[in-house]
Design a protein around this motif. Structure first.
Motif, short mmCIF file in Angstrom:
data_model
loop_
_atom_site.label_atom_id
_atom_site.label_comp_id
_atom_site.label_asym_id
_atom_site.label_seq_id
_atom_site.Cartn_x
_atom_site.Cartn_y
_atom_site.Cartn_z
N THR A 105 0.87 -1.07 0.16
CA THR A 105 -0.04 0.06 0.02
C THR A 105 1.05 1.15 -0.18
O THR A 105 1.58 1.34 0.86
CB THR A 105 -0.83 0.16 1.52
N LEU A 106 0.68 1.96 -1.16
CA LEU A 106 1.52 3.27 -1.08
C LEU A 106 0.54 4.46 -0.54
O LEU A 106 -0.60 4.57 -0.69
CB LEU A 106 1.85 3.58 -2.47
N LEU A 107 1.47 5.48 0.21
CA LEU A 107 0.66 6.62 0.30
C LEU A 107 1.20 7.85 -0.45
O LEU A 107 2.60 8.06 -0.48
CB LEU A 107 0.98 7.03 1.92
N PHE A 108 0.57 8.43 -1.26
CA PHE A 108 0.90 9.64 -2.21
C PHE A 108 0.67 10.81 -1.34
O PHE A 108 -0.71 10.90 -0.85
CB PHE A 108 0.22 9.75 -3.43
N VAL A 109 1.34 11.66 -0.78
CA VAL A 109 1.12 12.81 -0.30
C VAL A 109 1.20 13.79 -1.49
O VAL A 109 2.23 14.25 -1.94
CB VAL A 109 2.18 13.30 0.89
N LEU A 110 0.20 14.27 -1.98
CA LEU A 110 -0.21 15.08 -3.13
C LEU A 110 0.01 16.89 -2.79
O LEU A 110 0.37 17.47 -3.64
CB LEU A 110 -1.35 14.93 -3.82
N ALA A 111 -0.46 17.20 -1.68
CA ALA A 111 -0.43 18.58 -1.19
C ALA A 111 -0.14 18.80 0.18
O ALA A 111 -0.12 17.92 1.13
CB ALA A 111 -1.91 18.98 -1.55
N ASP A 112 0.36 19.88 0.58
CA ASP A 112 0.56 20.12 1.82
C ASP A 112 -0.70 20.82 2.56
O ASP A 112 -1.79 20.72 2.18
CB ASP A 112 1.67 21.44 1.99
N LYS A 113 -0.52 20.83 4.09
CA LYS A 113 -1.76 21.13 4.68
C LYS A 113 -2.66 22.53 4.44
O LYS A 113 -3.76 22.72 4.50
CB LYS A 113 -1.32 21.62 6.35
N GLU A 114 -1.89 23.55 3.70
CA GLU A 114 -2.47 24.87 3.03
C GLU A 114 -2.97 24.34 1.79
O GLU A 114 -3.80 25.35 1.16
CB GLU A 114 -1.60 25.74 2.92
N GLY A 115 -2.82 23.30 1.24
CA GLY A 115 -3.45 22.90 -0.18
C GLY A 115 -2.57 23.17 -1.26
O GLY A 115 -2.86 22.99 -2.40
N LYS A 116 -1.41 23.70 -1.00
CA LYS A 116 -0.31 23.68 -2.13
C LYS A 116 0.24 22.51 -2.65
O LYS A 116 0.62 21.44 -2.14
CB LYS A 116 0.99 24.49 -1.61
N TRP A 117 -0.06 22.07 -4.04
CA TRP A 117 0.24 20.88 -4.47
C TRP A 117 1.57 20.73 -4.76
O TRP A 117 2.46 21.54 -5.14
CB TRP A 117 -0.51 20.72 -5.89
N TYR A 118 2.00 19.52 -4.28
CA TYR A 118 3.67 19.05 -4.63
C TYR A 118 3.69 18.47 -5.85
O TYR A 118 2.53 18.44 -6.74
CB TYR A 118 3.86 17.79 -3.90
#
Length: 168
Positions: A105-118
């Motif tokens: 199972t992979l976890l993609f973190v796509l954005a920071d807490k403020e909603g800025k996309w990585y």
């Protein structure tokens, strides 16, 4: 006189076209040279109306070499309207042994807490990559990698495509 001007303009256009064609070929060669370690790289699109929880993506991977360490990477293209910061994926493959399946199972973190996309982005579309791990195939052959999402939503919207990249 007018014919000479037309011929000169035509020659100039041809020279510009030839120069741009040469540059296109050179850039293509450079891009190809940079990817010589890539064994497999493809994306599968997700329907615009969303990704059903029951829909599994299948990547059929022909591998000609064996006993070579391979780096596996998952890639995601998402829209800025994707509702979450994260994306959980279940990835199964039979690359180490065609009869045994390994699932992660992979976890993609796509954005920071403020909603800025990585990741990299243009317009409202963003692309992110996450290493899956390393593996080695025992024999040349056709292998399969399966991807499904593990989010709570039965109908996940905002994911445009899922990609798999395999490099030596």
């Amino acid at each position: 006189m007018e014919k000479n001007l037309k011929k000169q303009k035509s020659r100039k256009r041809m020279k510009r076209l030839l120069k741009s064609s040469i540059w296109t070929v050179i850039i293509g060669w450079l891009i190809a040279a940079c990817n010589e370690n890539t064994v497999y790289h493809t994306y599968q699109p997700i329907p615009t109306d969303g990704w059903e929880k029951s829909d599994t993506l299948f990547f059929n991977i022909p591998l000609n070499d064996s006993l070579i360490p391979l780096n596996l990477t998952a890639e995601i293209r998402n829209e800025s309207k994707y509702a979450y910061r994260n994306l959980y994926l279940a990835i199964s493959h039979n690359l180490e042994d065609s009869t045994n399946w390994k699932t992660d199972t992979l976890l993609f973190v796509l954005a920071d807490k403020e909603g800025k996309w990585y990741g990299t982005g243009w317009g409202s579309l963003f692309q992110s990559a996450l290493p899956i791990g390393k593996t080695t195939t025992k024999h040349p052959g056709n292998y399969t990698l399966k991807v499904s999402h593990c989010m709570n939503d039965e109908h996940l919207k905002g994911v445009n495509a899922v990609g798999i990249k395999i490099e030596k």
